[in-house]
Motif scaffolding. Sequence first.
Motif, PDB file in Angstrom:
ATOM      1  N   GLN A  95      -7.878  77.196  44.179  1.00  0.00           N
ATOM      2  CA  GLN A  95      -8.007  78.069  42.986  1.00  0.00           C
ATOM      3  C   GLN A  95      -9.456  78.264  42.562  1.00  0.00           C
ATOM      4  OE1 GLN A  95      -5.816  76.252  39.757  1.00  0.00           O
ATOM      5  NE2 GLN A  95      -3.990  76.112  41.017  1.00  0.00           N
ATOM      6  N   GLY A  96     -10.382  77.563  43.225  1.00  0.00           N
ATOM      7  CA  GLY A  96     -11.788  77.708  42.875  1.00  0.00           C
ATOM      8  C   GLY A  96     -12.264  76.703  41.847  1.00  0.00           C
ATOM      9  N   ARG A  97     -11.394  75.737  41.494  1.00  0.00           N
ATOM     10  CA  ARG A  97     -11.829  74.714  40.534  1.00  0.00           C
ATOM     11  C   ARG A  97     -12.706  73.690  41.248  1.00  0.00           C
ATOM     12  NH1 ARG A  97      -8.462  73.617  36.102  1.00  0.00           N
ATOM     13  NH2 ARG A  97     -10.011  72.076  35.455  1.00  0.00           N
ATOM     14  N   ASP A  98     -13.816  73.318  40.630  1.00  0.00           N
ATOM     15  CA  ASP A  98     -14.639  72.239  41.170  1.00  0.00           C
ATOM     16  C   ASP A  98     -13.982  70.914  40.817  1.00  0.00           C
ATOM     17  OD1 ASP A  98     -16.327  74.201  41.976  1.00  0.00           O
ATOM     18  OD2 ASP A  98     -17.747  73.947  40.331  1.00  0.00           O
ATOM     19  N   MET A  99     -14.012  69.984  41.764  1.00  0.00           N
ATOM     20  CA  MET A  99     -13.345  68.697  41.529  1.00  0.00           C
ATOM     21  C   MET A  99     -14.298  67.551  41.768  1.00  0.00           C
ATOM     22  SD  MET A  99      -9.535  68.774  43.009  1.00  0.00           S
ATOM     23  CE  MET A  99      -9.077  67.360  42.025  1.00  0.00           C
ATOM     24  N   ILE A 100     -14.124  66.509  40.985  1.00  0.00           N
ATOM     25  CA  ILE A 100     -14.961  65.325  41.142  1.00  0.00           C
ATOM     26  C   ILE A 100     -14.075  64.120  41.460  1.00  0.00           C
ATOM     27  CG2 ILE A 100     -15.056  64.786  38.667  1.00  0.00           C
ATOM     28  CD1 ILE A 100     -18.146  64.428  39.285  1.00  0.00           C
ATOM     29  N   PHE A 101     -14.498  63.359  42.458  1.00  0.00           N
ATOM     30  CA  PHE A 101     -13.737  62.196  42.915  1.00  0.00           C
ATOM     31  C   PHE A 101     -14.625  60.967  42.780  1.00  0.00           C
ATOM     32  CE2 PHE A 101     -10.458  64.639  45.148  1.00  0.00           C
ATOM     33  CZ  PHE A 101     -11.103  65.854  45.313  1.00  0.00           C
ATOM     34  N   VAL A 102     -14.206  60.007  41.981  1.00  0.00           N
ATOM     35  CA  VAL A 102     -14.979  58.766  41.847  1.00  0.00           C
ATOM     36  C   VAL A 102     -14.230  57.707  42.642  1.00  0.00           C
ATOM     37  CG1 VAL A 102     -16.002  57.103  40.246  1.00  0.00           C
ATOM     38  CG2 VAL A 102     -15.733  59.490  39.561  1.00  0.00           C
ATOM     39  N   ILE A 103     -14.666  57.505  43.862  1.00  0.00           N
ATOM     40  CA  ILE A 103     -13.903  56.634  44.770  1.00  0.00           C
ATOM     41  C   ILE A 103     -14.841  55.738  45.565  1.00  0.00           C
ATOM     42  CG2 ILE A 103     -11.955  58.220  44.936  1.00  0.00           C
ATOM     43  CD1 ILE A 103     -12.991  59.135  47.611  1.00  0.00           C
ATOM     44  N   ASP A 104     -14.278  54.700  46.168  1.00  0.00           N
ATOM     45  CA  ASP A 104     -15.113  53.751  46.906  1.00  0.00           C
ATOM     46  C   ASP A 104     -15.455  54.307  48.295  1.00  0.00           C
ATOM     47  OD1 ASP A 104     -12.728  53.251  48.455  1.00  0.00           O
ATOM     48  OD2 ASP A 104     -13.617  51.327  48.971  1.00  0.00           O
ATOM     49  N   VAL A 105     -16.302  53.572  49.019  1.00  0.00           N
ATOM     50  CA  VAL A 105     -16.806  54.080  50.303  1.00  0.00           C
ATOM     51  C   VAL A 105     -15.706  54.243  51.360  1.00  0.00           C
ATOM     52  CG1 VAL A 105     -19.169  53.243  49.963  1.00  0.00           C
ATOM     53  CG2 VAL A 105     -17.499  51.768  51.057  1.00  0.00           C
ATOM     54  N   GLN A 106     -14.695  53.377  51.327  1.00  0.00           N
ATOM     55  CA  GLN A 106     -13.620  53.511  52.332  1.00  0.00           C
ATOM     56  C   GLN A 106     -12.847  54.807  52.106  1.00  0.00           C
ATOM     57  OE1 GLN A 106     -11.227  49.663  52.452  1.00  0.00           O
ATOM     58  NE2 GLN A 106     -12.345  49.476  50.532  1.00  0.00           N
ATOM     59  N   GLY A 107     -12.564  55.099  50.841  1.00  0.00           N
ATOM     60  CA  GLY A 107     -11.856  56.335  50.509  1.00  0.00           C
ATOM     61  C   GLY A 107     -12.716  57.553  50.793  1.00  0.00           C
ATOM     62  N   ALA A 108     -14.015  57.443  50.492  1.00  0.00           N
ATOM     63  CA  ALA A 108     -14.928  58.571  50.718  1.00  0.00           C
ATOM     64  C   ALA A 108     -14.974  58.909  52.208  1.00  0.00           C
ATOM     65  CB  ALA A 108     -16.318  58.225  50.190  1.00  0.00           C
ATOM     66  N   ALA A 109     -14.962  57.876  53.059  1.00  0.00           N
ATOM     67  CA  ALA A 109     -14.997  58.121  54.504  1.00  0.00           C
ATOM     68  C   ALA A 109     -13.746  58.881  54.949  1.00  0.00           C
ATOM     69  CB  ALA A 109     -15.129  56.795  55.249  1.00  0.00           C
ATOM     70  N   GLN A 110     -12.603  58.587  54.317  1.00  0.00           N
ATOM     71  CA  GLN A 110     -11.370  59.315  54.660  1.00  0.00           C
ATOM     72  C   GLN A 110     -11.468  60.773  54.201  1.00  0.00           C
ATOM     73  OE1 GLN A 110      -7.753  57.091  53.379  1.00  0.00           O
ATOM     74  NE2 GLN A 110      -9.127  55.341  53.267  1.00  0.00           N
TER      75      GLN A 110
END
Length: 211
Positions: A95-110
């Motif tokens: 939909q064009g919404r910007d999203m922010i994810f505050v996650i740890d390095v293992q999740g970020a790698a996924q």
Amino acid sequence: MTSREGVALVVSGPSGVGKTTLVDRLMAEFPGFARSVSCTTRPPRGQEVDGRDYHFMDVAEFERRREQGGFAEWAEVHGNLYGTPLEPVNALLRQGRDMIFVIDVQGAAQLKLSLPGAVFAFLLPPDLDALERRLRGRGQDDEEAMAKRMENAIAELREARWYDALVVNDVLDEAYDRLRAVYLAATLAPARNAGLVEAMLGDPFEAARRG
Ligand code: ADP
Ligand code: 5GP
């Protein structure tokens, strides 16, 4: 017509580095941001509100969702399970919404695999002593949890190298300016502004016909 896919901004960094502080500020300045609300099996802390800060749940419920493929990524951090609900992610970005994810390095790698266009920012403390002071200042962990968080911090810092941007959170205003710059730069990528140049130049075949 231009179409714009939302920016997925992934923010990682050791516990106590200032992720919540900086991300809250970014969301206050850019109210269009959607924050991914994670599921977690850890109990609520302080003023945290279910559904706003996290979806709090027991291990059985978390595992049920995980088995149903309900998470874009998940990881065990400090002995608790955390996961990003899959369903809102694709819908909101499309939909064009910007999203922010505050996650740890293992999740970020996924997420680097499943969201190849995402931008990855890693927050660093000025040094490890400052990090420990901030964690103690927050006053939410007992000694055992503190030790676990510091041990985990060192392991996370070793993963910082593959991120797109490193932001040292020493002076808060300076760190904020840098995180904001990472976000704004991401909004300018051609992939997120599809059709912008085409709209300006018009139909190239039509131009060729006109000679
Ligand atoms: P995280 O979300 O990464 O665990 P928080 O945003 O909760 O970290 O910050 C941890 C503590 O450090 C909070 O008490 C916060 O006010 C404080 N803090 C954040 N940034 C700074 C900074 N640049 N200088 C000093 N203290 C800070
Ligand atoms: P806290 O318990 O302090 O809120 O978070 C602890 C750690 O879990 C932080 O490093 C935070 O980034 C991470 N975390 C929070 N939500 C998620 C999530 O959905 N997935 C993953 N992989 N990590 C998360």
